[in-house]
Design a protein around this motif. Structure first.
Motif, PDB file in Angstrom:
ATOM      1  N   ASN A 154      10.481   5.170   7.450  1.00 35.11           N
ATOM      2  CA  ASN A 154      11.238   4.145   6.741  1.00 35.11           C
ATOM      3  C   ASN A 154      10.812   3.977   5.290  1.00 35.11           C
ATOM      4  O   ASN A 154      11.476   3.257   4.533  1.00 35.11           O
ATOM      5  CB  ASN A 154      11.108   2.805   7.476  1.00 35.11           C
ATOM      6  N   SER A 155       9.719   4.602   4.902  1.00 41.36           N
ATOM      7  CA  SER A 155       9.237   4.491   3.526  1.00 41.36           C
ATOM      8  C   SER A 155       9.978   5.459   2.606  1.00 41.36           C
ATOM      9  O   SER A 155      10.332   6.569   3.019  1.00 41.36           O
ATOM     10  CB  SER A 155       7.744   4.816   3.463  1.00 41.36           C
ATOM     11  N   PRO A 156      10.192   5.076   1.341  1.00 41.12           N
ATOM     12  CA  PRO A 156      10.709   6.030   0.355  1.00 41.12           C
ATOM     13  C   PRO A 156       9.732   7.197   0.197  1.00 41.12           C
ATOM     14  O   PRO A 156       8.522   7.013   0.355  1.00 41.12           O
ATOM     15  CB  PRO A 156      10.778   5.206  -0.932  1.00 41.12           C
ATOM     16  N   LYS A 205       2.192   5.033  -9.438  1.00 42.24           N
ATOM     17  CA  LYS A 205       2.318   3.632  -9.859  1.00 42.24           C
ATOM     18  C   LYS A 205       3.770   3.165  -9.807  1.00 42.24           C
ATOM     19  O   LYS A 205       4.069   2.061  -9.355  1.00 42.24           O
ATOM     20  CB  LYS A 205       1.771   3.458 -11.274  1.00 42.24           C
ATOM     21  N   ALA A 206       4.673   4.016 -10.256  1.00 39.84           N
ATOM     22  CA  ALA A 206       6.102   3.658 -10.228  1.00 39.84           C
ATOM     23  C   ALA A 206       6.582   3.500  -8.795  1.00 39.84           C
ATOM     24  O   ALA A 206       7.361   2.593  -8.478  1.00 39.84           O
ATOM     25  CB  ALA A 206       6.922   4.729 -10.946  1.00 39.84           C
ATOM     26  N   ALA A 207       6.089   4.370  -7.901  1.00 37.00           N
ATOM     27  CA  ALA A 207       6.505   4.326  -6.499  1.00 37.00           C
ATOM     28  C   ALA A 207       6.098   3.021  -5.832  1.00 37.00           C
ATOM     29  O   ALA A 207       6.861   2.433  -5.060  1.00 37.00           O
ATOM     30  CB  ALA A 207       5.920   5.508  -5.740  1.00 37.00           C
ATOM     31  N   ILE A 208       4.911   2.548  -6.138  1.00 29.92           N
ATOM     32  CA  ILE A 208       4.435   1.329  -5.482  1.00 29.92           C
ATOM     33  C   ILE A 208       5.027   0.093  -6.137  1.00 29.92           C
ATOM     34  O   ILE A 208       5.145  -0.968  -5.507  1.00 29.92           O
ATOM     35  CB  ILE A 208       2.891   1.277  -5.451  1.00 29.92           C
ATOM     36  N   PHE A 237       0.832  -1.203   0.000  1.00 27.09           N
ATOM     37  CA  PHE A 237       0.000   0.000   0.000  1.00 27.09           C
ATOM     38  C   PHE A 237       0.864   1.249   0.000  1.00 27.09           C
ATOM     39  O   PHE A 237       2.034   1.224   0.385  1.00 27.09           O
ATOM     40  CB  PHE A 237      -0.967   0.001   1.190  1.00 27.09           C
ATOM     41  N   LEU A 238       0.277   2.349  -0.444  1.00 28.34           N
ATOM     42  CA  LEU A 238       0.972   3.629  -0.605  1.00 28.34           C
ATOM     43  C   LEU A 238       0.101   4.739  -0.052  1.00 28.34           C
ATOM     44  O   LEU A 238      -1.131   4.682  -0.141  1.00 28.34           O
ATOM     45  CB  LEU A 238       1.277   3.845  -2.088  1.00 28.34           C
ATOM     46  N   LEU A 239       0.736   5.779   0.480  1.00 27.65           N
ATOM     47  CA  LEU A 239       0.034   6.973   0.943  1.00 27.65           C
ATOM     48  C   LEU A 239       0.355   8.138   0.015  1.00 27.65           C
ATOM     49  O   LEU A 239       1.511   8.355  -0.347  1.00 27.65           O
ATOM     50  CB  LEU A 239       0.469   7.354   2.361  1.00 27.65           C
ATOM     51  N   TYR A 240      -0.677   8.883  -0.375  1.00 32.20           N
ATOM     52  CA  TYR A 240      -0.466  10.087  -1.178  1.00 32.20           C
ATOM     53  C   TYR A 240      -1.216  11.251  -0.542  1.00 32.20           C
ATOM     54  O   TYR A 240      -2.376  11.125  -0.142  1.00 32.20           O
ATOM     55  CB  TYR A 240      -0.964   9.884  -2.619  1.00 32.20           C
ATOM     56  N   ILE A 255       5.643   6.851   0.085  1.00 28.62           N
ATOM     57  CA  ILE A 255       4.812   8.023   0.334  1.00 28.62           C
ATOM     58  C   ILE A 255       5.017   8.970  -0.842  1.00 28.62           C
ATOM     59  O   ILE A 255       6.155   9.287  -1.193  1.00 28.62           O
ATOM     60  CB  ILE A 255       5.220   8.734   1.634  1.00 28.62           C
ATOM     61  N   VAL A 256       3.928   9.418  -1.443  1.00 24.96           N
ATOM     62  CA  VAL A 256       4.011  10.414  -2.506  1.00 24.96           C
ATOM     63  C   VAL A 256       3.381  11.701  -1.977  1.00 24.96           C
ATOM     64  O   VAL A 256       2.261  11.686  -1.460  1.00 24.96           O
ATOM     65  CB  VAL A 256       3.292   9.948  -3.787  1.00 24.96           C
ATOM     66  N   VAL A 257       4.121  12.799  -2.070  1.00 26.58           N
ATOM     67  CA  VAL A 257       3.642  14.089  -1.564  1.00 26.58           C
ATOM     68  C   VAL A 257       3.711  15.120  -2.684  1.00 26.58           C
ATOM     69  O   VAL A 257       4.619  15.100  -3.510  1.00 26.58           O
ATOM     70  CB  VAL A 257       4.479  14.562  -0.358  1.00 26.58           C
ATOM     71  N   SER A 258       2.750  16.032  -2.698  1.00 30.28           N
ATOM     72  CA  SER A 258       2.754  17.064  -3.736  1.00 30.28           C
ATOM     73  C   SER A 258       2.263  18.391  -3.180  1.00 30.28           C
ATOM     74  O   SER A 258       1.569  18.442  -2.165  1.00 30.28           O
ATOM     75  CB  SER A 258       1.878  16.633  -4.928  1.00 30.28           C
TER      76      SER A 258
END
Length: 234
Positions: free
Chosen positions: A176-178, A228-231, A75-78, A104-107
């Motif tokens: 610890n997540s990218p 998608k690339a991040a996960i 799973f991923l958080l955005y 984790i993707v942040v914008s």
């Protein structure tokens, strides 16, 4: 957490004034994923609940929603803008329970400690409304309609208070997540985007796309590609 569902899960946390509907523009790009936007009280599906104004309370509210919906270890958080700060805290809370997001993707945010000199949530009404026009993301038909504006204004002020007080009072620690960070090239703090690097013990990548604070709406394909690339990379 059950592992019988192989679909990767994408949890999305909205910006100030946003709701569970804020990321509808992305949904079509995630047909093969479990696409799960969540929201704070006082708006959308939670309109009858009390609005929160405290960062820690907001993060915990969202964290509990995510834990209740987790079905996959993948799973991923955005999060966008205010949501970017919240997902960092949420990731820390999840780690305490043994759940580590794939990424984790942040914008729309240069990260903790990079605050604006403006304290928007305390501005007089007309100045506050002008700030919303400058930031974009809110239709003129809402800003120019007295009844609609009076309905959303306390929600947005509360959200700004959450974000702005977090920048000044909260201590956010590395996870610890990218982390993958994105900002628009016309955003005022875009030159500070690499600040996010200090908040991960793993890898960090960033990208600057064309646009202002709400560049995400004109870059749905690029944003969904990064998620998608991040996960998949982890």
């Amino acid at each position: 957490m059950q592992n019988h569902n192989p679909k990767p899960q994408i949890f999305l946390v909205h910006f100030a004034g946003g709701s569970v509907y804020s990321f509808q523009f992305l949904k079509e790009h995630f047909q093969e994923y479990d696409f799960i936007p969540i929201e704070l009280p006082g708006r959308g599906n939670r309109i009858r609940e009390r609005i929160l104004q405290d960062f820690s309370a907001a993060a915990r509210d969202l964290y509990l929603q995510i834990v209740s919906k987790l079905k996959s270890p993948n799973f991923l958080l955005y999060g966008h803008s205010m949501g970017a700060l919240l997902v960092l805290r949420i990731a820390s809370l999840l780690e305490l329970d043994g759940y580590i997001p794939q990424a984790i993707v942040v914008s729309g945010n240069a990260g903790p400690g990079i605050s604006s000199s403006k304290i928007r949530h305390l501005l007089p009404d007309e100045q506050f409304k002008n700030e919303l026009k400058i930031l974009g993301g809110m239709p003129d038909e809402v800003l120019d309609n007295k009844e609609l504006y009076e309905f959303v204004e306390p929600i947005i002020r509360a959200d700004f208070k959450i974000a702005e007080t977090s920048q000044r009072k909260e201590v956010l620690t590395p996870v610890n997540s990218p982390i993958y960070a994105l900002m628009g090239d016309a955003e005022s703090k875009v030159d500070k985007i690499e600040n996010w690097k200090t908040y991960t013990l793993s890898t960090f990548k960033y990208e600057v796309l064309e646009g202002g604070h709400f560049f995400i709406y004109d870059n749905a394909m690029a944003l969904s590609g990064v998620i998608k690339a991040a996960i998949k990379d982890n």
